[in-house]
Design an enzyme around this catalytic site. Sequence first.
Site: not given
Length: 368
Positions: A131, A256
Amino acid sequence: MTRKPALAVVGATGAVGAVMLQILSQHADVWGDIRLVASRRSAGRKLAVRGEETEVVALSEDALTGVDVALFLVPDEVSARWAPIAAAKGAVVVDNSAAFRMDPEVPLVVPEVNPHAVRVRPRGIVASPHCTTLAMLPAVGALHAEFGLRELVVSSYQAVSGAGRDAVALLRAQLSVVAGTELGAGPGDVRRAVGDDLGPFAAPLALNVVPWSGTLEEGGWSSEELGLRAETRKILGLPGLRVAATFVRVPVITTHSLAVHARFENEVTVERAHEILATSPGVVLYDDPEAGDFPTPADVVGTDPTWVGRVRRAPDDECALDLFVCGDNLRKGAALNSAQIAEAVALEIGPGAGDRRGLGSGQGPGSA
Protein backbone atom coordinates in the site's frame (compact mmCIF):
# COMPACT_ATOMS: atom_id res chain seq x y z
CA MET A 1 -24.41 -13.44 -26.31
CA THR A 2 -20.81 -13.16 -25.06
CA ARG A 3 -20.23 -14.53 -21.58
CA LYS A 4 -18.58 -12.13 -19.18
CA PRO A 5 -15.65 -13.50 -17.13
CA ALA A 6 -16.43 -15.10 -13.78
CA LEU A 7 -14.72 -13.53 -10.75
CA ALA A 8 -13.86 -14.93 -7.32
CA VAL A 9 -13.12 -12.54 -4.45
CA VAL A 10 -11.06 -14.52 -1.95
CA GLY A 11 -11.04 -12.74 1.39
CA ALA A 12 -14.38 -11.04 0.77
CA THR A 13 -15.18 -10.61 4.48
CA GLY A 14 -11.98 -8.73 5.42
CA ALA A 15 -11.35 -5.00 5.58
CA VAL A 16 -9.94 -4.86 2.04
CA GLY A 17 -12.67 -7.23 0.86
CA ALA A 18 -15.34 -4.82 2.09
CA VAL A 19 -13.80 -2.01 0.05
CA MET A 20 -13.49 -4.33 -2.96
CA LEU A 21 -17.22 -5.10 -2.89
CA GLN A 22 -17.94 -1.35 -2.91
CA ILE A 23 -15.64 -0.87 -5.89
CA LEU A 24 -17.20 -3.78 -7.80
CA SER A 25 -20.60 -2.18 -7.25
CA GLN A 26 -19.39 1.26 -8.38
CA HIS A 27 -17.26 0.42 -11.42
CA ALA A 28 -18.47 -0.51 -14.89
CA ASP A 29 -19.80 -4.06 -14.69
CA VAL A 30 -17.33 -6.22 -16.63
CA TRP A 31 -18.04 -9.38 -14.62
CA GLY A 32 -20.44 -12.24 -15.02
CA ASP A 33 -20.77 -14.42 -11.93
CA ILE A 34 -19.08 -13.01 -8.81
CA ARG A 35 -18.23 -15.62 -6.19
CA LEU A 36 -17.44 -14.47 -2.65
CA VAL A 37 -14.93 -16.69 -0.84
CA ALA A 38 -13.57 -16.59 2.70
CA SER A 39 -12.49 -18.84 5.57
CA ARG A 40 -14.77 -21.60 6.80
CA ARG A 41 -15.80 -19.56 9.83
CA SER A 42 -17.19 -16.86 7.53
CA ALA A 43 -18.97 -19.23 5.14
CA GLY A 44 -22.71 -18.72 5.00
CA ARG A 45 -22.61 -14.97 5.59
CA LYS A 46 -24.36 -12.83 3.02
CA LEU A 47 -22.74 -9.70 1.61
CA ALA A 48 -24.05 -7.13 -0.85
CA VAL A 49 -22.34 -6.78 -4.21
CA ARG A 50 -23.82 -5.11 -7.29
CA GLY A 51 -27.01 -4.55 -5.31
CA GLU A 52 -27.58 -8.24 -4.59
CA GLU A 53 -27.08 -10.34 -1.48
CA THR A 54 -24.51 -13.05 -2.19
CA GLU A 55 -23.65 -15.93 0.12
CA VAL A 56 -20.01 -16.41 1.09
CA VAL A 57 -18.53 -19.85 0.41
CA ALA A 58 -15.57 -21.46 2.14
CA LEU A 59 -12.18 -21.42 0.43
CA SER A 60 -11.66 -24.78 -1.26
CA GLU A 61 -10.69 -26.23 -4.61
CA ASP A 62 -14.35 -26.36 -5.60
CA ALA A 63 -14.74 -22.65 -4.79
CA LEU A 64 -11.93 -21.88 -7.26
CA THR A 65 -13.28 -24.08 -10.06
CA GLY A 66 -14.86 -22.43 -13.09
CA VAL A 67 -13.40 -19.01 -12.29
CA ASP A 68 -11.72 -16.79 -14.90
CA VAL A 69 -10.12 -14.28 -12.49
CA ALA A 70 -9.46 -14.76 -8.78
CA LEU A 71 -8.78 -11.75 -6.56
CA PHE A 72 -6.80 -12.75 -3.47
CA LEU A 73 -7.18 -10.29 -0.56
CA VAL A 74 -5.78 -12.53 2.14
CA PRO A 75 -2.62 -12.96 4.27
CA ASP A 76 0.63 -14.05 2.64
CA GLU A 77 0.45 -17.65 3.81
CA VAL A 78 -3.06 -18.12 2.42
CA SER A 79 -2.09 -16.70 -0.96
CA ALA A 80 1.09 -18.77 -1.06
CA ARG A 81 -0.96 -21.95 -0.66
CA TRP A 82 -4.10 -21.22 -2.67
CA ALA A 83 -3.12 -18.83 -5.48
CA PRO A 84 -1.16 -21.52 -7.38
CA ILE A 85 -4.16 -23.85 -7.03
CA ALA A 86 -6.46 -21.23 -8.55
CA ALA A 87 -3.98 -20.65 -11.37
CA ALA A 88 -3.69 -24.38 -12.00
CA LYS A 89 -7.47 -24.49 -12.41
CA GLY A 90 -7.25 -21.89 -15.18
CA ALA A 91 -7.90 -18.63 -13.35
CA VAL A 92 -5.72 -15.56 -13.62
CA VAL A 93 -4.85 -14.69 -10.03
CA VAL A 94 -4.52 -11.07 -8.91
CA ASP A 95 -2.83 -11.22 -5.52
CA ASN A 96 -2.76 -8.39 -3.01
CA SER A 97 -0.37 -10.08 -0.56
CA ALA A 98 3.42 -10.03 -0.45
CA ALA A 99 3.69 -13.73 -1.31
CA PHE A 100 4.61 -13.29 -4.99
CA ARG A 101 5.67 -9.64 -5.33
CA MET A 102 9.35 -10.38 -5.84
CA ASP A 103 8.90 -13.60 -7.82
CA PRO A 104 10.64 -12.95 -11.16
CA GLU A 105 7.88 -14.88 -12.95
CA VAL A 106 5.11 -12.74 -11.44
CA PRO A 107 4.56 -9.19 -12.74
CA LEU A 108 4.15 -6.46 -10.12
CA VAL A 109 1.72 -3.95 -11.55
CA VAL A 110 0.61 -0.37 -11.01
CA PRO A 111 -1.75 0.25 -13.97
CA GLU A 112 -0.86 3.96 -14.17
CA VAL A 113 2.85 3.13 -14.40
CA ASN A 114 3.46 -0.28 -16.04
CA PRO A 115 0.14 -1.56 -17.47
CA HIS A 116 1.94 -3.59 -20.15
CA ALA A 117 3.42 -5.87 -17.47
CA VAL A 118 0.05 -7.48 -16.75
CA ARG A 119 0.24 -9.51 -19.98
CA VAL A 120 3.45 -11.37 -19.07
CA ARG A 121 2.45 -13.81 -16.33
CA PRO A 122 3.98 -17.26 -16.84
CA ARG A 123 2.68 -18.49 -13.47
CA GLY A 124 -0.82 -17.18 -14.11
CA ILE A 125 -0.42 -14.72 -11.21
CA VAL A 126 -0.21 -10.92 -11.13
CA ALA A 127 0.87 -9.20 -7.91
CA SER A 128 -0.25 -5.84 -6.53
CA PRO A 129 2.34 -3.81 -4.58
CA HIS A 130 2.37 -2.81 -0.92
CA CYS A 131 0.00 0.00 0.00
CA THR A 132 2.85 2.45 0.64
CA THR A 133 4.43 1.80 -2.75
CA LEU A 134 1.01 2.37 -4.31
CA ALA A 135 0.56 5.71 -2.54
CA MET A 136 3.83 6.95 -4.03
CA LEU A 137 4.33 5.44 -7.48
CA PRO A 138 1.55 7.02 -9.59
CA ALA A 139 3.18 10.39 -8.89
CA VAL A 140 6.84 9.34 -8.82
CA GLY A 141 6.40 7.12 -11.88
CA ALA A 142 5.02 10.03 -13.88
CA LEU A 143 7.94 12.23 -12.88
CA HIS A 144 10.39 9.43 -13.69
CA ALA A 145 8.99 9.16 -17.23
CA GLU A 146 9.86 12.83 -17.79
CA PHE A 147 13.06 13.38 -15.81
CA GLY A 148 14.65 9.94 -15.25
CA LEU A 149 14.72 8.85 -11.61
CA ARG A 150 18.11 8.25 -9.95
CA GLU A 151 17.47 8.19 -6.20
CA LEU A 152 14.66 8.21 -3.63
CA VAL A 153 14.74 9.10 0.05
CA VAL A 154 11.34 8.48 1.60
CA SER A 155 9.76 8.90 5.02
CA SER A 156 6.38 7.18 5.25
CA TYR A 157 3.71 7.91 7.84
CA GLN A 158 1.69 4.70 8.13
CA ALA A 159 -1.99 4.57 9.09
CA VAL A 160 -2.92 1.82 11.56
CA SER A 161 -5.51 0.20 9.28
CA GLY A 162 -2.55 -1.15 7.35
CA ALA A 163 -2.01 -3.48 10.31
CA GLY A 164 -5.63 -4.71 10.31
CA ARG A 165 -8.90 -4.18 12.12
CA ASP A 166 -7.53 -5.16 15.52
CA ALA A 167 -4.90 -2.42 15.23
CA VAL A 168 -7.61 0.15 14.50
CA ALA A 169 -9.57 -1.01 17.56
CA LEU A 170 -6.40 -0.77 19.66
CA LEU A 171 -5.72 2.82 18.59
CA ARG A 172 -9.31 3.84 19.29
CA ALA A 173 -9.05 2.28 22.76
CA GLN A 174 -5.80 4.13 23.46
CA LEU A 175 -7.31 7.41 22.30
CA SER A 176 -10.24 6.93 24.68
CA VAL A 177 -7.77 6.49 27.55
CA VAL A 178 -5.82 9.69 26.84
CA ALA A 179 -8.78 11.89 25.82
CA GLY A 180 -9.38 14.80 28.18
CA THR A 181 -6.22 14.13 30.19
CA GLU A 182 -2.90 15.92 30.61
CA LEU A 183 -1.02 12.84 29.43
CA GLY A 184 1.91 13.34 27.09
CA ALA A 185 3.66 15.84 29.33
CA GLY A 186 6.01 13.44 31.10
CA PRO A 187 8.25 10.54 30.06
CA GLY A 188 6.41 7.25 29.98
CA ASP A 189 3.06 8.59 31.19
CA VAL A 190 1.18 7.57 28.03
CA ARG A 191 2.74 4.09 28.08
CA ARG A 192 1.72 3.57 31.72
CA ALA A 193 -1.81 4.79 31.03
CA VAL A 194 -2.55 2.59 28.01
CA GLY A 195 -1.00 -0.54 29.55
CA ASP A 196 1.04 -3.39 28.16
CA ASP A 197 -1.28 -4.41 25.32
CA LEU A 198 0.43 -2.69 22.38
CA GLY A 199 -0.74 -5.16 19.73
CA PRO A 200 1.62 -5.20 16.73
CA PHE A 201 3.29 -1.93 17.75
CA ALA A 202 6.46 -1.39 19.74
CA ALA A 203 5.08 1.60 21.66
CA PRO A 204 1.78 3.40 22.26
CA LEU A 205 0.28 5.12 19.22
CA ALA A 206 -1.97 7.59 21.01
CA LEU A 207 -0.17 10.97 21.33
CA ASN A 208 2.86 9.32 19.76
CA VAL A 209 4.59 8.16 16.59
CA VAL A 210 6.44 4.85 16.30
CA PRO A 211 9.37 4.63 13.84
CA TRP A 212 8.77 1.03 12.88
CA SER A 213 6.55 -1.02 10.57
CA GLY A 214 7.35 -4.57 9.53
CA THR A 215 9.84 -7.14 10.77
CA LEU A 216 13.54 -6.71 11.50
CA GLU A 217 15.93 -7.32 8.61
CA GLU A 218 19.71 -7.12 8.24
CA GLY A 219 21.30 -3.77 8.99
CA GLY A 220 18.41 -2.57 11.16
CA TRP A 221 16.04 -2.04 8.24
CA SER A 222 12.45 -3.20 8.43
CA SER A 223 10.91 -5.61 5.94
CA GLU A 224 8.48 -2.94 4.75
CA GLU A 225 11.24 -0.38 4.19
CA LEU A 226 13.23 -2.84 2.12
CA GLY A 227 10.03 -3.93 0.41
CA LEU A 228 9.34 -0.43 -0.89
CA ARG A 229 12.89 -0.33 -2.26
CA ALA A 230 12.59 -3.68 -4.03
CA GLU A 231 9.09 -3.07 -5.37
CA THR A 232 9.93 0.38 -6.75
CA ARG A 233 12.96 -1.04 -8.55
CA LYS A 234 10.91 -3.87 -10.08
CA ILE A 235 7.95 -1.75 -11.19
CA LEU A 236 10.07 0.99 -12.75
CA GLY A 237 12.57 -1.45 -14.25
CA LEU A 238 15.45 0.22 -12.39
CA PRO A 239 17.33 -2.59 -10.59
CA GLY A 240 20.10 -0.25 -9.45
CA LEU A 241 17.88 2.57 -8.17
CA ARG A 242 19.11 3.97 -4.86
CA VAL A 243 16.26 3.97 -2.33
CA ALA A 244 16.29 4.63 1.41
CA ALA A 245 13.02 4.58 3.36
CA THR A 246 11.98 5.13 6.96
CA PHE A 247 8.51 3.89 7.95
CA VAL A 248 6.77 5.58 10.87
CA ARG A 249 3.44 4.41 12.32
CA VAL A 250 1.22 7.39 13.22
CA PRO A 251 -2.15 7.75 15.03
CA VAL A 252 -4.16 7.92 11.79
CA ILE A 253 -6.89 5.37 11.02
CA THR A 254 -6.67 5.19 7.22
CA THR A 255 -4.45 6.84 4.55
CA HIS A 256 -0.69 6.63 4.32
CA SER A 257 1.44 9.74 3.76
CA LEU A 258 4.96 10.06 2.41
CA ALA A 259 7.58 12.78 2.34
CA VAL A 260 9.54 12.06 -0.84
CA HIS A 261 12.95 13.38 -1.91
CA ALA A 262 13.46 12.33 -5.54
CA ARG A 263 16.66 12.95 -7.48
CA PHE A 264 16.58 12.76 -11.28
CA GLU A 265 18.98 12.53 -14.22
CA ASN A 266 17.87 15.88 -15.58
CA GLU A 267 17.19 19.33 -14.21
CA VAL A 268 13.68 19.76 -12.82
CA THR A 269 11.38 22.70 -12.29
CA VAL A 270 8.31 22.97 -10.09
CA GLU A 271 6.34 24.38 -13.01
CA ARG A 272 7.03 21.36 -15.23
CA ALA A 273 6.45 18.95 -12.33
CA HIS A 274 3.07 20.59 -11.73
CA GLU A 275 2.16 20.18 -15.42
CA ILE A 276 3.06 16.47 -15.31
CA LEU A 277 1.28 15.72 -12.06
CA ALA A 278 -1.84 17.68 -13.02
CA THR A 279 -2.31 15.52 -16.13
CA SER A 280 -1.21 12.13 -14.78
CA PRO A 281 -3.86 9.41 -14.37
CA GLY A 282 -4.63 8.52 -10.78
CA VAL A 283 -3.00 11.68 -9.42
CA VAL A 284 -4.53 14.85 -7.97
CA LEU A 285 -2.26 17.87 -7.63
CA TYR A 286 -3.28 19.89 -4.57
CA ASP A 287 -0.50 22.34 -4.01
CA ASP A 288 -1.02 25.91 -2.83
CA PRO A 289 0.72 26.29 0.56
CA GLU A 290 -0.08 30.00 0.69
CA ALA A 291 -3.77 29.09 0.81
CA GLY A 292 -3.11 26.13 3.11
CA ASP A 293 -3.83 23.68 0.30
CA PHE A 294 -1.87 20.43 0.56
CA PRO A 295 -3.03 16.86 1.13
CA THR A 296 -3.61 15.41 4.60
CA PRO A 297 -4.94 11.97 5.55
CA ALA A 298 -8.10 13.42 7.08
CA ASP A 299 -9.06 14.92 3.71
CA VAL A 300 -7.83 12.15 1.42
CA VAL A 301 -9.36 9.14 3.21
CA GLY A 302 -12.08 7.43 1.18
CA THR A 303 -10.85 8.76 -2.17
CA ASP A 304 -9.14 6.86 -4.98
CA PRO A 305 -6.26 9.01 -6.31
CA THR A 306 -2.78 9.72 -5.07
CA TRP A 307 -2.82 13.31 -3.80
CA VAL A 308 0.35 15.38 -4.17
CA GLY A 309 1.36 18.73 -2.64
CA ARG A 310 4.31 20.66 -1.22
CA VAL A 311 6.18 20.25 -4.52
CA ARG A 312 9.54 22.02 -4.21
CA ARG A 313 12.86 21.95 -6.00
CA ALA A 314 15.61 21.02 -3.56
CA PRO A 315 17.44 24.20 -2.52
CA ASP A 316 20.89 22.71 -3.15
CA ASP A 317 20.21 20.41 -6.10
CA GLU A 318 18.64 21.50 -9.40
CA CYS A 319 17.91 17.85 -10.24
CA ALA A 320 15.90 17.02 -7.10
CA LEU A 321 12.30 17.51 -6.03
CA ASP A 322 10.66 17.23 -2.64
CA LEU A 323 6.97 16.47 -2.38
CA PHE A 324 4.30 15.22 0.04
CA VAL A 325 1.98 12.41 -1.01
CA CYS A 326 -1.17 10.90 0.52
CA GLY A 327 -3.11 7.81 -0.58
CA ASP A 328 -5.91 5.78 1.00
CA ASN A 329 -4.21 2.49 1.89
CA LEU A 330 -7.44 0.47 1.66
CA ARG A 331 -8.54 1.85 -1.71
CA LYS A 332 -5.69 2.55 -4.16
CA GLY A 333 -3.33 0.96 -1.66
CA ALA A 334 -5.12 -2.37 -1.83
CA ALA A 335 -8.59 -2.97 -3.28
CA LEU A 336 -8.63 -0.43 -6.10
CA ASN A 337 -5.25 -1.37 -7.61
CA SER A 338 -6.22 -5.05 -7.54
CA ALA A 339 -9.59 -4.24 -9.13
CA GLN A 340 -7.88 -2.21 -11.87
CA ILE A 341 -5.53 -5.11 -12.64
CA ALA A 342 -8.42 -7.57 -12.69
CA GLU A 343 -10.43 -5.35 -15.04
CA ALA A 344 -7.46 -5.15 -17.42
CA VAL A 345 -7.24 -8.95 -17.38
CA ALA A 346 -11.00 -9.24 -17.96
CA LEU A 347 -10.72 -7.18 -21.14
CA GLU A 348 -7.85 -9.36 -22.33
CA ILE A 349 -9.31 -12.82 -21.68
CA GLY A 350 -12.54 -12.49 -23.57
CA PRO A 351 -13.54 -15.34 -25.91
CA GLY A 352 -10.66 -16.29 -28.19
CA ALA A 353 -8.02 -14.54 -26.08
CA GLY A 354 -5.98 -17.71 -25.75
CA ASP A 355 -3.95 -18.89 -22.77
CA ARG A 356 -4.95 -16.87 -19.74
CA ARG A 357 -1.52 -17.33 -18.20
CA GLY A 358 -0.20 -14.68 -20.56
CA LEU A 359 3.11 -14.60 -22.38
CA GLY A 360 5.98 -16.34 -20.67
CA SER A 361 9.16 -18.19 -21.41
CA GLY A 362 8.81 -19.79 -24.82
CA GLN A 363 5.39 -18.27 -25.42
CA GLY A 364 4.65 -15.51 -27.84
CA PRO A 365 2.16 -14.40 -30.44
CA GLY A 366 3.53 -16.90 -32.93
CA SER A 367 4.02 -19.78 -30.50
CA ALA A 368 2.28 -23.11 -30.92
